[in-house]
Design an enzyme around this catalytic site. Structure first.
Site, PDB file in Angstrom:
ATOM      1  CE  LYS A 130      -0.814   0.407   4.924  1.00 44.37           C
ATOM      2  NZ  LYS A 130      -1.825   0.513   5.964  1.00 44.37           N
ATOM      3  CE1 TYR A 134      17.759  29.447   7.338  1.00 44.06           C
ATOM      4  CE2 TYR A 134      17.563  27.099   6.841  1.00 44.06           C
ATOM      5  CZ  TYR A 134      17.530  28.427   6.431  1.00 44.06           C
ATOM      6  OH  TYR A 134      17.271  28.721   5.126  1.00 44.06           O
TER       7      TYR A 134
HETATM    8  C1  PLP Z   1      -4.633  -4.156   7.106  1.00 44.91           C
HETATM    9  C2  PLP Z   1      -3.139  -4.214   7.036  1.00 44.91           C
HETATM   10  N1  PLP Z   1      -2.526  -5.399   7.007  1.00 44.91           N
HETATM   11  C3  PLP Z   1      -1.194  -5.513   6.941  1.00 44.91           C
HETATM   12  C4  PLP Z   1      -0.383  -4.405   6.905  1.00 44.91           C
HETATM   13  C5  PLP Z   1       1.110  -4.580   6.809  1.00 44.91           C
HETATM   14  O1  PLP Z   1       1.737  -4.098   7.949  1.00 44.91           O
HETATM   15  P1  PLP Z   1       3.297  -4.269   8.208  1.00 44.91           P
HETATM   16  O2  PLP Z   1       3.984  -3.341   7.295  1.00 44.91           O
HETATM   17  O3  PLP Z   1       3.429  -3.877   9.630  1.00 44.91           O
HETATM   18  O4  PLP Z   1       3.647  -5.683   7.951  1.00 44.91           O
HETATM   19  C6  PLP Z   1      -0.966  -3.149   6.967  1.00 44.91           C
HETATM   20  C7  PLP Z   1      -0.132  -1.950   6.975  1.00 44.91           C
HETATM   21  O5  PLP Z   1      -0.291  -1.053   7.752  1.00 44.91           O
HETATM   22  C8  PLP Z   1      -2.391  -3.041   7.029  1.00 44.91           C
HETATM   23  O6  PLP Z   1      -3.010  -1.851   7.076  1.00 44.91           O
END
Ligand code: PLP
Length: 379
Positions: free
Chosen positions: A41, A266
């Site tokens: 994602k 800065y």
């Molecule tokens: C529903 C869901 N499953 C799995 C994952 C994968 O998570 P991770 O990167 O901690 O393995 C995520 C990521 O946030 C998620 O939203």
């Protein structure tokens, strides 16, 4: 390497597809017979979903998960593996999801109705996994009404319900009672459904932290994202040894001898207490270098740790070159990765920023050139 290889980018992220593949295979070996969904994602946490999915598909990945429809379409156009939308559904997304055979999350009865109606209209089946909220408090059918709601959902026409899932709220902490509670609720619900004669082929709950800290939570499938890159949470156990897949480097832009009493950057937050060789590196917070690294972290040049001095600015950071007297303009500056015997990790940056590694990876800015190092032929 001392001199940085020619690159027009001032800051470059090297993504080793080979180690991502190896990590995937190690995760798969550890959790078998459970399946592994690779979670890509947010454009694979900003690293590039398409090249990473290609490498993973070559390594045998059988499913991908994304947050929303647009991300799903990007992968669906290129890959034959099932693509899951994990993060809810908007009404306007339903028709396209059904048409493209994207696996949809049913996080309430209303969404199930939309999908069912649309599938009937298209004379097809909508592919779904039911999402239950066992304690995350974000999305899904609240667990205390799930049994009854699922029975109603299963009466709707034209839904192909392949799975049921939930998500952990606190699995990075192996000592927190919440995760065991969530596992118990999920398992209890599956048992109740089974006594109603309902069994889904795929029940899944664990993300990377869940895999590492709660082996009993692997069920039929796990969903892993961050571990693919060899990155772990700062707390918790490590169920396997993974290879870091990311390195971030820049270049020494200038090297100057500045006198004692000169201030750096800065806010004048660092004053040289002696005459010092000071280097300037064209990498700043616009690129994802945490502001918290100001006066608090180091980079590697020729295998030597050079402290960041002064405040990190948008486009630059300054380093004290005292540990690396031989540094010259054009040298490679490693922010994450290996140089000589030393290594800096994403986790190091997370500690400095007092955050988690996701925040570090997802904060790498658009100016950072993503370079994909070749994958292996793993099959
Ligand atoms: C529903 C869901 N499953 C799995 C994952 C994968 O998570 P991770 O990167 O901690 O393995 C995520 C990521 O946030 C998620 O939203």
């Amino acid at each position: 390497m001392q001199k940085r290889q020619h690159s027009s980018a001032r800051i470059r992220l090297e993504i080793s597809l080979k180690s991502i593949q190896q990590n995937f295979l190690r995760i798969q070996r550890t959790v078998q017979p459970a399946k592994v969904m690779a979670v890509l994602k947010a454009d694979a946490y900003g690293l590039g979903a398409v090249p990473i999915a290609e490498a993973l598909a070559d390594a045998g990945a059988s499913r991908f998960g994304v947050a929303g429809l647009r991300e799903a379409i990007t992968l669906k156009k290129r890959f034959s593996q099932p693509i899951h939308v994990l993060s809810g559904l908007l009404e306007g997304e339903v028709a396209e999801c059904v048409r493209r055979k994207i696996i949809c999350p049913v996080s309430d009865y209303r969404i199930a109705q939309w999908l069912s109606r649309e599938a009937v209209r298209q004379r097809t089946k909508a592919l779904v996994h039911i999402k239950v909220d066992t304690g995350m408090g974000r999305l899904g059918i609240p667990h205390f009404e799930a049994r009854e709601t699922i029975q109603r959902i299963l009466k709707l026409p034209s839904l192909e319900t392949e799975g049921i899932f939930s998500h952990f709220a606190n699995a990075n902490n192996p000592r927190h009672a919440k995760t065991r509670e969530q596992i118990g609720i999920f398992r209890g619900l599956l048992r109740e459904l089974e006594s109603d004669g309902i069994r889904f082929p795929l029940a899944h709950l664990a993300n990377s932290d869940g895999i590492n800290n709660f082996p009993e939570a692997r069920f039929d499938m796990v969903r892993t994202g961050i571990n693919l890159y060899g990155v772990f949470d700062l707390l918790g156990f490590r169920a396997y040894k993974l290879s870091p897949s990311l390195s971030l480097n820049s270049v020494l832009l200038s090297r100057r001898r500045l006198p004692a009493g000169f201030t750096i950057g800065y806010g004048c937050t660092h004053t040289l207490f002696r005459d010092t060789w000071v280097g300037t590196v064209p990498a700043g917070y616009a690129d994802g270098v945490p502001l918290a690294a100001s006066n608090s972290a180091s980079v590697l040049i020729r295998g030597k740790e050079c402290p960041i001095i002064g405040r990190v600015s948008m486009d630059y950071l300054a380093v004290d070159l005292t540990p690396c007297a031989k540094a010259t303009v054009g040298d490679e500056v490693v922010l994450v990765g290996k140089s000589g015997k030393r290594q800096l990790t994403i986790e190091d940056w997370a500690r400095v920023k007092q955050t988690h590694p996701y925040d570090i990876i997802c904060s790498l800015g658009p100016r950072v050139e993503r370079v994909y190092l070749p994958s292996a032929s793993t099959r």
